[in-house]
Design a protein around this motif. Sequence first.
Motif, short mmCIF file in Angstrom:
data_model
loop_
_atom_site.label_atom_id
_atom_site.label_comp_id
_atom_site.label_asym_id
_atom_site.label_seq_id
_atom_site.Cartn_x
_atom_site.Cartn_y
_atom_site.Cartn_z
N PRO A 171 -25.76 24.75 49.87
CA PRO A 171 -24.86 24.44 50.97
C PRO A 171 -25.29 25.18 52.23
CG PRO A 171 -23.65 25.16 49.01
CD PRO A 171 -25.09 25.48 48.78
N ASN A 172 -24.73 24.76 53.37
CA ASN A 172 -25.08 25.45 54.61
C ASN A 172 -24.63 26.91 54.57
OD1 ASN A 172 -22.19 24.21 55.28
ND2 ASN A 172 -22.49 25.98 56.62
N GLU A 173 -25.33 27.72 55.30
CA GLU A 173 -24.90 29.08 55.60
C GLU A 173 -24.69 29.18 57.11
OE1 GLU A 173 -27.94 31.63 54.09
OE2 GLU A 173 -27.53 31.14 51.98
N ARG A 174 -24.05 30.24 57.54
CA ARG A 174 -23.83 30.42 58.97
C ARG A 174 -25.16 30.46 59.72
NH1 ARG A 174 -20.63 35.66 60.83
NH2 ARG A 174 -22.50 36.61 59.93
N GLY A 175 -25.30 29.55 60.67
CA GLY A 175 -26.50 29.51 61.49
C GLY A 175 -27.65 28.72 60.93
N THR A 176 -27.53 28.16 59.72
CA THR A 176 -28.60 27.34 59.17
C THR A 176 -28.94 26.20 60.14
OG1 THR A 176 -27.72 27.73 56.95
CG2 THR A 176 -29.36 26.00 57.18
N PRO A 177 -30.21 26.01 60.49
CA PRO A 177 -30.55 24.95 61.46
C PRO A 177 -30.56 23.56 60.84
CG PRO A 177 -32.53 26.15 60.83
CD PRO A 177 -31.38 26.86 60.17
N TYR A 178 -30.00 22.62 61.58
CA TYR A 178 -29.97 21.21 61.19
C TYR A 178 -30.32 20.36 62.41
CZ TYR A 178 -27.50 22.57 56.92
OH TYR A 178 -27.17 23.13 55.72
N ARG A 179 -30.41 19.07 62.20
CA ARG A 179 -30.55 18.13 63.29
C ARG A 179 -29.81 16.84 62.93
NH1 ARG A 179 -34.58 14.53 61.75
NH2 ARG A 179 -36.01 15.30 60.14
N ILE A 180 -29.47 16.07 63.94
CA ILE A 180 -28.80 14.80 63.74
C ILE A 180 -29.83 13.78 63.26
CG2 ILE A 180 -27.48 12.95 64.80
CD1 ILE A 180 -25.93 15.51 64.64
N GLY A 181 -29.55 13.15 62.14
CA GLY A 181 -30.44 12.13 61.60
C GLY A 181 -29.92 10.73 61.87
N PRO A 182 -30.37 9.76 61.08
CA PRO A 182 -29.97 8.37 61.30
C PRO A 182 -28.63 8.04 60.65
CG PRO A 182 -31.46 8.49 59.44
CD PRO A 182 -31.35 9.90 59.98
N VAL A 183 -28.14 6.86 60.89
CA VAL A 183 -27.03 6.30 60.14
C VAL A 183 -27.65 5.60 58.93
CG1 VAL A 183 -25.07 4.71 60.17
CG2 VAL A 183 -25.69 6.00 62.24
N THR A 184 -27.28 6.05 57.73
CA THR A 184 -27.97 5.60 56.53
C THR A 184 -27.98 4.08 56.38
OG1 THR A 184 -28.11 5.84 54.11
CG2 THR A 184 -25.90 5.80 55.08
N SER A 185 -29.11 3.59 55.91
CA SER A 185 -29.24 2.17 55.58
C SER A 185 -29.22 1.93 54.08
CB SER A 185 -30.54 1.60 56.18
OG SER A 185 -31.66 2.31 55.66
#
Length: 234
Positions: A171-185
């Motif tokens: 699971p995420n932790e505080r500050g874990t980097p992510y990015r916005i991905g696509p809308v799933t197909s």
Amino acid sequence: MAHAAWKWLVVAVGVGAGVLACSGDDDEGTDDPPGTGENEVRPGLGDDPGEPRGTPFTLPAGVTVSGTVFGADDLSSDCGNGVPGNGSGEYVQVCVPLRNSTGAPVQVVFPPGLVIVSASEGFQNGLLVERVVVTVPPTDNGSGGPPDGGTDPEAEVVPLFTYCLNESQNPNERGTPYRIGPVTSDAALQELLGLLADKRIDSEDDADVVQDAIYSITEGKGLTASDRDDIDDL
């Protein structure tokens, strides 16, 4: 659909237990037959490598992600601004910093099926199952941006609480980097989103129903009869 803030319970149980992976009540050890589909290759989902597939997500003109999408506090589920979470997911709770340079408020819609992609090895991708609508006010110093690629102090931070797409990852932790991905197909995930469209997710048990259904798709052969019955009861 209500914001869920139960992940701290999972984290507390996992303290001292080494690596904490995505969790939830799955079908292992039950008499529920497996899904009737095929165990397909789904890039970025389950244990399948690659980028999640789907339609690119586009923000309205004048609104940008300003800095890194980062994990919410893994104990308090807070993004540092006291704003309640949008969405009911427990395991991928992220904070999206948005800059609005238009000079006027702008409505932003995050659709069901939006994928949040981990930018760190060992952390899972997330799936938003609700339609989230937020109004982003105009940003002070609208032509500015984050210093040295860090967090933009003027950004409007939007918490998105999403579901785990990779059961074996963390699971995420505080500050874990992510990015916005696509809308799933992915057809199976799109079917699940359709089943959830008019449902309310108001408790940890409700969220577990959704998470188990996602695992049936990403880790197995599709929705089971129990998944469908439990979703129908939401």
